[in-house]
Scaffold this motif. Structure first.
Motif, PDB file in Angstrom:
ATOM      1  N   GLU A   1       1.285  -1.479  -0.329  1.00 56.64           N
ATOM      2  CA  GLU A   1      -0.125  -0.004  -0.355  1.00 56.64           C
ATOM      3  C   GLU A   1       1.315   1.526   0.620  1.00 56.64           C
ATOM      4  OE1 GLU A   1      -3.847   0.199   1.904  1.00 56.64           O
ATOM      5  OE2 GLU A   1      -2.379  -1.365   3.540  1.00 56.64           O
ATOM      6  N   GLY A   2       0.244   2.551  -0.360  1.00 55.97           N
ATOM      7  CA  GLY A   2       0.793   3.723  -0.538  1.00 55.97           C
ATOM      8  C   GLY A   2       1.794   3.426  -1.991  1.00 55.97           C
ATOM      9  N   VAL A   3       2.316   2.387  -3.171  1.00 53.13           N
ATOM     10  CA  VAL A   3       3.041   2.574  -3.232  1.00 53.13           C
ATOM     11  C   VAL A   3       3.450   4.066  -4.490  1.00 53.13           C
ATOM     12  CG1 VAL A   3       3.899   2.225  -6.209  1.00 53.13           C
ATOM     13  CG2 VAL A   3       3.484   0.833  -3.743  1.00 53.13           C
ATOM     14  N   LEU A   4       4.086   4.955  -4.970  1.00 52.22           N
ATOM     15  CA  LEU A   4       3.974   5.853  -4.902  1.00 52.22           C
ATOM     16  C   LEU A   4       5.096   6.162  -6.891  1.00 52.22           C
ATOM     17  CD1 LEU A   4       4.634   8.412  -2.030  1.00 52.22           C
ATOM     18  CD2 LEU A   4       2.604   8.256  -3.934  1.00 52.22           C
ATOM     19  N   LYS A   5       4.661   6.894  -7.361  1.00 55.44           N
ATOM     20  CA  LYS A   5       5.428   6.791  -8.634  1.00 55.44           C
ATOM     21  C   LYS A   5       6.306   7.842  -9.198  1.00 55.44           C
ATOM     22  CE  LYS A   5       2.367   3.080 -10.855  1.00 55.44           C
ATOM     23  NZ  LYS A   5       1.854   2.660 -12.236  1.00 55.44           N
ATOM     24  N   ASN A   6       7.082   7.833  -9.973  1.00 55.34           N
ATOM     25  CA  ASN A   6       8.262   9.288 -10.150  1.00 55.34           C
ATOM     26  C   ASN A   6       7.250   9.959 -11.661  1.00 55.34           C
ATOM     27  OD1 ASN A   6       9.487  11.508 -11.244  1.00 55.34           O
ATOM     28  ND2 ASN A   6      11.790   9.533 -11.544  1.00 55.34           N
ATOM     29  N   ARG A   7       6.706  10.959 -10.908  1.00 53.47           N
ATOM     30  CA  ARG A   7       5.722  11.797 -11.660  1.00 53.47           C
ATOM     31  C   ARG A   7       6.668  13.625 -12.195  1.00 53.47           C
ATOM     32  NH1 ARG A   7       2.125  14.900  -8.433  1.00 53.47           N
ATOM     33  NH2 ARG A   7       2.583  15.032  -6.291  1.00 53.47           N
ATOM     34  N   GLU A   8       7.632  13.543 -11.496  1.00 55.30           N
ATOM     35  CA  GLU A   8       8.054  14.509 -12.279  1.00 55.30           C
ATOM     36  C   GLU A   8       8.784  15.139 -13.798  1.00 55.30           C
ATOM     37  OE1 GLU A   8       8.920  16.958 -10.582  1.00 55.30           O
ATOM     38  OE2 GLU A   8      11.122  17.063 -10.088  1.00 55.30           O
ATOM     39  N   ASP A   9       8.770  16.094 -14.553  1.00 57.16           N
ATOM     40  CA  ASP A   9       8.318  16.604 -15.821  1.00 57.16           C
ATOM     41  C   ASP A   9       8.984  17.558 -15.831  1.00 57.16           C
ATOM     42  OD1 ASP A   9       7.284  16.575 -18.098  1.00 57.16           O
ATOM     43  OD2 ASP A   9       5.730  15.662 -17.570  1.00 57.16           O
ATOM     44  N   VAL A  10      10.072  18.017 -16.224  1.00 55.89           N
ATOM     45  CA  VAL A  10      10.492  19.224 -16.546  1.00 55.89           C
ATOM     46  C   VAL A  10       9.857  19.993 -16.909  1.00 55.89           C
ATOM     47  CG1 VAL A  10      12.566  20.355 -17.640  1.00 55.89           C
ATOM     48  CG2 VAL A  10      12.890  18.442 -16.184  1.00 55.89           C
TER      49      VAL A  10
ATOM     50  N   THR B   1       5.442  26.022 -16.243  1.00 57.21           N
ATOM     51  CA  THR B   1       4.127  26.414 -17.256  1.00 57.21           C
ATOM     52  C   THR B   1       2.636  26.660 -15.922  1.00 57.21           C
ATOM     53  OG1 THR B   1       3.462  23.992 -17.257  1.00 57.21           O
ATOM     54  CG2 THR B   1       5.269  25.068 -18.694  1.00 57.21           C
ATOM     55  N   ASN B   2       1.679  26.568 -17.031  1.00 58.01           N
ATOM     56  CA  ASN B   2      -0.009  26.785 -15.362  1.00 58.01           C
ATOM     57  C   ASN B   2       0.399  25.570 -14.873  1.00 58.01           C
ATOM     58  OD1 ASN B   2       0.036  29.467 -15.641  1.00 58.01           O
ATOM     59  ND2 ASN B   2      -1.671  28.852 -17.251  1.00 58.01           N
ATOM     60  N   LYS B   3       0.566  23.982 -15.559  1.00 61.27           N
ATOM     61  CA  LYS B   3       0.609  22.739 -14.885  1.00 61.27           C
ATOM     62  C   LYS B   3       1.600  22.546 -14.119  1.00 61.27           C
ATOM     63  CE  LYS B   3      -1.875  20.960 -19.140  1.00 61.27           C
ATOM     64  NZ  LYS B   3      -1.651  19.869 -20.323  1.00 61.27           N
ATOM     65  N   GLU B   4       2.712  23.219 -13.693  1.00 61.83           N
ATOM     66  CA  GLU B   4       3.228  23.173 -12.704  1.00 61.83           C
ATOM     67  C   GLU B   4       2.963  23.272 -11.256  1.00 61.83           C
ATOM     68  OE1 GLU B   4       7.627  24.433 -11.753  1.00 61.83           O
ATOM     69  OE2 GLU B   4       6.616  25.760 -12.662  1.00 61.83           O
ATOM     70  N   SER B   5       1.652  23.626 -10.915  1.00 63.72           N
ATOM     71  CA  SER B   5       1.300  23.311  -9.257  1.00 63.72           C
ATOM     72  C   SER B   5       0.592  22.101  -9.797  1.00 63.72           C
ATOM     73  CB  SER B   5      -0.447  24.353  -9.442  1.00 63.72           C
ATOM     74  OG  SER B   5      -0.318  24.099  -9.875  1.00 63.72           O
ATOM     75  N   THR B   6       0.298  20.980 -10.977  1.00 64.85           N
ATOM     76  CA  THR B   6       0.049  19.492  -9.881  1.00 64.85           C
ATOM     77  C   THR B   6       0.989  18.824  -9.908  1.00 64.85           C
ATOM     78  OG1 THR B   6       0.780  19.137 -12.237  1.00 64.85           O
ATOM     79  CG2 THR B   6      -2.077  19.726 -12.520  1.00 64.85           C
ATOM     80  N   LEU B   7       2.010  19.075  -9.294  1.00 62.84           N
ATOM     81  CA  LEU B   7       3.326  17.969  -9.182  1.00 62.84           C
ATOM     82  C   LEU B   7       3.645  18.442  -7.821  1.00 62.84           C
ATOM     83  CD1 LEU B   7       6.347  18.476 -11.824  1.00 62.84           C
ATOM     84  CD2 LEU B   7       5.034  16.782 -11.489  1.00 62.84           C
TER      85      LEU B   7
END
Length: 608
Positions: free
Chosen positions: A161-170, A175-181
Motif C-alpha cells: 500500500e502507498g506505492v508512489l511513482k516518479n511523476r516529475e516532469d521538467v 507552466t501553469n500545469k507545474e502546480s499539479t506536481l
C-alpha cells in the motif's frame, strides 16, 4: 501567560508516557549512501538525552526494505531477536508487548542493536521499499498510547500500500500545469495521517535521497500530525559536514522537550472571528486544532475577521493549549492579549507590526500554492499587497509608507523571488525542493520567516573593530549587514550569507593570497575547494574572529546551518544559488530589481 494543572474532566484517559518508534529504511540506497550508519549512530548518541526524568519513556525500532523487520527488545534477552514479515496484504505484529519497551529497562539491548544493525543488512541489495505497510504497522503498535514516529526514508515506496511513482516532469516546470506536481498523487498518506492524529501520533520524516521522492504526497504525514519534514537531496556519507547536518537535525528532533496529546483553541472578543489557521495540524472542528505532539518549533498562525463594528476601547484575544507533559501531568497554558481599538486609520497603520503581517500573508500564500496554479498564487499575493499599499496611503499613489512599514515592499519582492514562489520561463526547480521549502516556510516563526525570505549578508574582509569579539553578555558581536545586491560584492572580498537554513561563504575571484592563507589555509583562490565544508582552525586573528561569528550564528539558530563555500567562478554550481538570494538585483529569470519593483507598484497604484 498563565499555566494551570488541568482537572480530571479535561482527561479522556490517564496521561500516557512518551513513546517513540524509529522506522528506518534499510533498502540498498540507504545502505549504499551511509544513511543507516549515520542514523543508528545518532540514535545511540542521543537516546540518553531524550527527556525521561521519571523513567516512563518507551522506545521501539522497526526497519523495512521489501519486508518489515521487527525487533524484540525485551530486557531479559541476551541478544536482540529480529522478526521478518513479508506478507504485506495482511501484516501482523509479532510479540507486540516486546517491540515497544521501557528505555530505562532495555537500554543495553537497544544499544546492542544500534551497534550491529548495519551489519545485519550488509551485502543485501534490496531495492524494495514498503513504507506504506511499515507505517501502518507502526501506527497500530503505537495507537493505544500515542507518541511519535520518526521515519527515515531513502527512496520511493514501490511495494504494498502507498506505492508512489516518479511523476516529475521538467516540461511542466514554468507552466501553469507545474502546480499539479505540488499536489498529492494519492490520499493514502493523508488518510493515514488523520488516523495518526486521532490516536495522538505525530510523524517526523527524514528524507535522505538525491532521487525524486514525491514529497508532495509524503508531506501529508507531517502536515496533519503536527510533525516536521527534513530533506537532504545532496547527502554524501563521505562528507563530514553532511553527516554532521543529518546527525544534528535527527538528534534535535528526538531530544527536544515536547508536549503530548495537545489541543489548541483561540477565542476573541465579540465581533471578531477566527477564519484561517496556518501551520502543521489537524482541524478537529472549525476552531479546535489537534496537535499530537507540540514543541517549541511548532508555529501556528491565525487570521481574524472583523464581523461587526467594535465600540469598546479594548479587544481581547485568548489562546488555550491543553497538553500533557512528558512527566505525565495534564496542563492548560493560557495566553491573553488585550489590544486598544481606534477609529483613526493613520493611528492604526502606524501601529501595524510589519513582520507579523508579512508572515501571515506568506503563510496564506503558501496555502494557496497547494490549491491553485503557482502563477495565480503569485498574482494573488501581488494584488493583496497593492490593496494594502493603497489602503495605507489613502488613495495617494506616491509609495510613501509609514516608517513601521518601510520594508514591506522589499519583503513581498523577497517572497516572490524565493524558491517556493519563483516562477517563469527557464525557471527549473525540482518539485521536491519546492515542496520541502514550502513546508519549512509554513512552519517558521516570524523572525525565522524574515531571515529565510530576506537573508543577512556580512562582509568578512572588512570587519569593524569589534566584529567577531566577545560582548559583556558572552555573545559575539556580529558584523554590520549590507544590502542584498551584487553591487556590494567586491571582487577581492569575502562575504557570509545566512538564510536561516544554510550559510554561504562567497569568495571573490580577486581575493588576496594572504586572505586565502589566513582563512582557508590555501595559497590562492584556485586551490580553495568549494561545496559543503568547514573552515580550518587557524591561529591568526582573522580566522579566530570569523570562526566566532559563524559559531554565534549557529548558536542563534535551531538548525545546523551547514557551511557552503562558494567561489566566484563559472564552474561552481552553488554560485547561482548564492546570487539568487541577492533580492535587490534583477533576476536572471527577468524578475524585478528592487527599484523596478517600486516603480511597478507605483504604476499599479496610479491605475487602480
Amino acid at each position: 501567560v498563565v499555566e494551570f494543572v488541568a482537572p480530571t474532566e479535561y482527561m479522556t484517559r490517564p496521561p500516557q508516557p512518551l513513546a517513540i518508534i524509529f522506522l528506518i529504511d534499510v533498502s540498498f540506497p540507504s545502505l549504499q549512501g551511509g544513511v543507516l550508519k549515520v542514523v543508528a549512530g545518532s540514535i545511540k548518541e542521543t537516546i540518553e538525552k531524550i527527556p525521561n526524568e521519571n523513567g516512563r519513556l518507551r522506545v521501539g525500532i522497526m526497519t523495512f526494505d521489501d519486508c518489515i523487520h521487527y525487533y524484540n527488545l525485551n530486557s531479559n534477552l541476551m541478544d536482540v531477536e529480529m522478526f521478518v514479515v513479508s506478507d504485506l496484504e495482511e501484516t501482523f505484529i509479532p510479540i507486540p508487548d516486546d517491540l515497544l519497551v521501557n528505555l530505562s529497562e532495555s537500554e543495553k539491548i537497544i544499544e546492542s542493536l544500534l551497534e550491529k544493525i548495519e551489519r545485519l543488512f550488509k551485502g543485501k541489495n534490496s531495492g524494495g521499499n514498503v513504507l506504506g505497510p511499515a507505517l501502518k504497522s507502526a501506527v497500530s503498535l503505537l495507537s493505544p498510547i500515542g507518541g511519535k514516529i520518526v521515519v527515515v526514508q531513502s527512496g520511493l515506496p514501490n511495494k504494498g500500500e502507498g506505492v508512489l511513482k516518479n511523476r516529475e516532469d521538467v516540461k511542466l516546470m514554468g507552466t501553469n500545469k507545474e502546480s499539479t506536481l505540488f499536489q498529492p498523487s494519492s490520499n493514502f498518506y493523508k488518510n493515514l495521517a488523520i488516523e495518526c492524529s486521532k490516536s495522538h501520533i505525530s510523524v517526523d520524516m527524514f528524507v535522505v535521497s538525491n532521487q525524486y521522492n514525491d514529497l508532495a504526497t509524503l508531506n501529508g504525514l507531517v502536515t496533519f500530525t503536527g510533525g516536521n519534514l527534513y530533506y537532504y537531496p545532496t547527502f554524501n556519507g563521505g562528507n563530514l559536514e553532511e553527516i554532521k547536518h543529518l546527525s544534528f537535525d535527527f538528534s534535535s528532533s528526538i531530544s527536544r522537550y515536547i508536549g503530548l496529546e495537545a489541543v489548541f483553541r483561540v477565542r476573541a472578543s465579540k465581533g471578531i472571528t477566527s477564519i484561517g489557521y496556518f501551520g502543521n495540524h489537524f482541524m478537529r472542528s472549525s476552531d479546535l486544532i489537534s496537535l499530537p505532539t507540540v514543541s517549541p518549533d511548532n508555529c501556528q498562525c491565525v487570521q481574524f475577521s472583523l464581523e461587526e463594528t467594535i465600540t469598546t476601547p479594548y479587544i481581547s484575544i485568548q489562546t488555550a493549549l491543553l497538553y500533557t507533559t512528558i512527566e505525565g501531568e495534564r496542563r492548560i497554558r493560557v495566553f491573553t492579549l488585550c489590544l486598544p481599538t481606534t477609529s483613526n486609520l493613520n493611528e492604526l497603520y502606524s501601529n501595524v507590526d510589519e513582520q507579523s503581517m508579512f508572515t501571515l500573508l506568506s503563510k496564506m500564500a503558501i496555502e494557496r500554492i497547494l490549491t491553485h496554479k503557482l502563477e495565480d498564487s503569485r498574482e494573488g499575493l501581488i494584488n493583496k499587497s497593492i490593496e494594502l499599499f493603497s489602503s495605507f496611503q489613502n488613495g495617494k499613489p506616491n509609495m510613501t509608507l509609514p516608517l513601521n512599514l518601510k520594508h514591506f515592499p522589499l519583503l513581498i519582492l523577497s517572497l516572490l523571488k524565493s524558491i517556493p514562489f519563483r516562477f517563469g520561463n527557464g525557471v527549473i526547480i525540482p518539485s521536491d525542493l519546492r515542496v520541502f521549502l514550502t513546508s519549512i516556510l509554513k512552519n517558521l516563526y516570524i523572525d525565522q520567516s524574515i531571515l529565510f525570505i530576506h537573508p543577512d549578508l556580512y562582509p568578512l574582509h572588512l570587519l569593524s573593530e569589534n566584529a567577531g569579539l566577545e560582548l559583556s553578555d558572552g555573545s559575539i558581536q556580529l558584523p554590520q549587514r549590507i544590502n542584498l545586491s551584487s553591487e556590494h560584492l567586491e571582487q577581492h572580498g569575502l562575504f557570509l550569507l545566512n538564510n536561516g537554513l544554510e550559510l554561504f561563504l562567497f569568495i571573490g575571484r580577486l581575493v588576496s593570497p594572504d586572505l586565502c592563507l589566513n582563512v582557508f589555509d590555501r595559497p590562492s583562490f584556485e586551490t580553495i575547494q568549494s561545496g559543503k565544508s568547514f573552515l580550518p582552525e587557524l591561529k591568526n586573528p582573522l580566522s579566530i574572529r570569523i570562526a566566532k561569528i559563524i559559531k554565534q550564528l549557529k548558536a542563534n539558530s535551531n538548525t545546523f546551518l551547514p557551511l557552503i563555500i562558494v567561489k566566484d567562478d563559472g564552474q561552481d554550481k552553488n554560485r547561482f544559488k548564492f546570487f539568487s538570494h541577492l533580492i535587490e538585483d534583477r533576476g536572471t529569470d527577468g524578475s524585478h530589481s528592487y527599484s523596478q519593483w517600486i516603480a511597478y507598484l507605483r504604476d499599479k497604484l496610479i491605475s487602480k
